[in-house]
Design an enzyme around this catalytic site. Structure first.
Site, short mmCIF file in Angstrom:
data_model
loop_
_atom_site.label_atom_id
_atom_site.label_comp_id
_atom_site.label_asym_id
_atom_site.label_seq_id
_atom_site.Cartn_x
_atom_site.Cartn_y
_atom_site.Cartn_z
N ASP A 41 91.67 -38.38 -11.50
CA ASP A 41 92.36 -38.85 -10.37
C ASP A 41 92.27 -40.20 -9.75
OD1 ASP A 41 89.90 -38.46 -9.22
OD2 ASP A 41 90.67 -37.23 -7.60
N GLU A 74 90.48 -45.74 1.47
CA GLU A 74 92.06 -45.97 1.40
C GLU A 74 92.77 -45.41 2.67
OE1 GLU A 74 92.07 -44.88 -3.50
OE2 GLU A 74 92.42 -43.45 -2.10
#
Lengths: 366, 366
Positions: free
Chosen positions: A234, A63
């Site tokens: 998360d 990411e």
């Protein structure tokens, strides 16, 4: 002749950040990082926020997490590869850059693996300072992996937590945590179940690593006045809290659009009410309203914490003289002459000297 | 005791890339980079492509350009700040990372300012090899700024261009280009107008820097059989070609969704027909079909070229032994013990040693 001066980018390696934390002290590092985060959250509306950009593969995800205000741009590169431990690699590795918005020049490149653990713990403490009961003294810490020492120390130093109750399915992880906290004044109990660890705790921190929709905490374990610091749930498909835990609590989040996808909140309907934490910090919304209320911080990790952490590292490293500079981008005497950066340092030929003189004459004439 | 071995990330500074190009030679560098680009374009469908992620500010833009196949992930950081030259900074600065998809480990961090100029020129040559008339010998080069030497050399070495006609509104830029090409066998003419430069040229390359919708090339300048290499019209509001130039040509693009927004194509209706270049390279579509046809490559710069360039740099730097390694991410003997990366190297206290032994005993037992 064109002179090449290279723009300096400060570089902090893993060892540099470890040294910086060692010199400043971990308590002071966490405290200062928490202050940077708090300052940045209070001016939440100054930031150009966007969702993280993810590249998924069978083994994991890579990411990029960019964010900017009018002055500073940062991004973090971070991966998540659950099987990495088998290859002796960390599951999560990260680094990032802080750049100047007005010129685009990269000012700092830093490791962010250690730093992410520090900033995640500092963020949890920032939330707990406004959400947990004042004078909270005991914390259950469920999940004793890579992040657990950082959470323990942030709550010890920043919240005044004196007593920890530990639980992990892996006793070796708990033993490692106990060993790593041996230098502190924390009173530590190793619990034989989650329920035992949680019972009577002022704060409950869940920071487990399973990439599944697990139920670490169920509603029957809750007690009036508890603060839940939910760190491990998360990403999509990775949760820790039974939906009834959220229903029984007043829920606070970092950035609502992201938490609805990534947080424990993903199991709740889209209209389930939450409060963005910045509103509490900026005194636009209430945090805890009574000693009986159950509060919950559904933490997912947002680009703004990395922004704050990079800002802290940049200033602290300069003050402490830690790190080195690297030549990541060229600086050119004549910006139209990028090719000069390739020109050999060897003496020019006669024709090149003549041509060079012609350039200078023209440059002077125009 | 936990031993910390740091994962090695290869680092190439601006000077390292200049040295690498110097050792390999610029002709061979451009040739090899073109081959990497061609190989990657032929397997276009292997790539996870996405739009660049841009952060805009009053002075410019900072972008992240990620792309990945099943094995390799890359991203580029690149800015665009037109006023930078006044501050002695390049308008465009770039760096990037190549990482392993299976683990997320960053394998290479490299400067990409010089490299972007090289890969842009190599990309133009790849396109021209299938779009320009065979035996093209002359090229007009409109815009003699930072990218111009790279375009000139790529077309000289990879296409066999022998004659250049130069034009720029800034005579000093042209003089700089002439000087930088003095070491080649190129026959160079400085033209007094765009029309004069273009007249009779086999290939026309436009690589101007103005951040406006300019008309560098109009349809009346076109001649049958020309190939237009349109490089400078590469972001919204920045174009070089009159729409009639595109209408008179067969138009080829890198990645259609991006070029419709960023290329000279932005002035044409959404149904204006274009061909993605990878289809020509993979023999799924035709390139030039006759000696009279006017072909146009509306180049905007796509993440795949950076992927190819980083792949080339990674392999070439290892082969030539150029660059150094940096400690960007930690490697831990026990991945659950990230905290160990902070642990001081000083001798442990007696209680720490006992705790450490307990950890090891538990680790062995489980």
């Amino acid at each position: 002749m064109t002179q090449i001066q290279n723009l300096k980018t400060q570089f902090l390696s893993v060892e540099d950040v470890a040294r910086l934390v060692g010199e400043i002290g971990i308590a002071s590092t966490l405290q200062r990082m928490a202050n940077y985060i708090e300052q940045d959250y209070i001016r939440w509306q100054d930031f150009d926020k966007c969702a993280r950009v993810a590249a998924h593969s069978p083994e994991g995800v890579i990411e990029l997490m960019p964010i900017a205000d009018a002055k500073t741009y940062t991004f973090k590169y971070v991966n998540g590869h659950p099987k990495n431990t088998a290859a002796g690699l960390p599951t999560v590795m990260a680094f990032g850059v802080l750049a100047d918005v007005d010129t685009g020049a990269p000012l700092l490149l830093s490791e962010l693996t250690l730093t992410t653990a520090l900033r995640t713990a500092a963020m949890s403490a920032v939330a707990a300072r406004v959400l947990a009961r004042p004078n909270s003294k005991s914390m259950a810490l469920i999940g004793n992996g890579a992040q657990s020492e950082f959470q323990a120390l942030a709550f010890h130093y920043l919240l005044g937590i004196e007593e920890l109750r530990l639980y992990d399915t892996d006793p070796a992880a708990t033993a490692k945590l106990v060993a790593n906290l041996a230098h502190t004044k924390l009173r530590i109990t190793v619990a034989s179940s989650i329920a035992q660890a949680v019972k009577g705790a002022d704060i409950v921190t869940t920071v487990t690593a399973d990439k599944t929709n697990a139920t670490i905490l169920s509603a029957d374990m809750l007690e009036p006045g508890m603060h839940i610091n939910g760190v491990g749930g998360d990403c999509p498909g990775k949760t820790e809290l039974h939906p009834d835990v959220l229903r029984a609590s007043t829920v606070f989040v970092q950035y609502e659009p992201q938490t609805r996808i990534e947080g424990d909140l993903q199991h709740l309907p889209a209209d389930f009410a939450v409060t963005e934490l910045w509103q509490v910090l900026a005194l636009k919304a209430k945090g805890r309203t009574s000693a009986q209320e159950i509060t919950l911080f559904d933490s997912v990790g947002f680009a703004l914490e990395d922004f704050s952490a990079l800002r802290f590292l940049h200033e602290a490293a300069q003050a402490q003289g830690v790190g080195q500079t690297i030549s990541l981008v060229p600086q050119l005497a004549n910006p139209k002459d990028l090719f000069s950066a390739l020109r050999p340092a060897a003496p020019l030929s006669a024709s090149q000297v003549l041509a060079q003189q012609a350039v200078q004459a023209l440059a002077l004439a125009t």
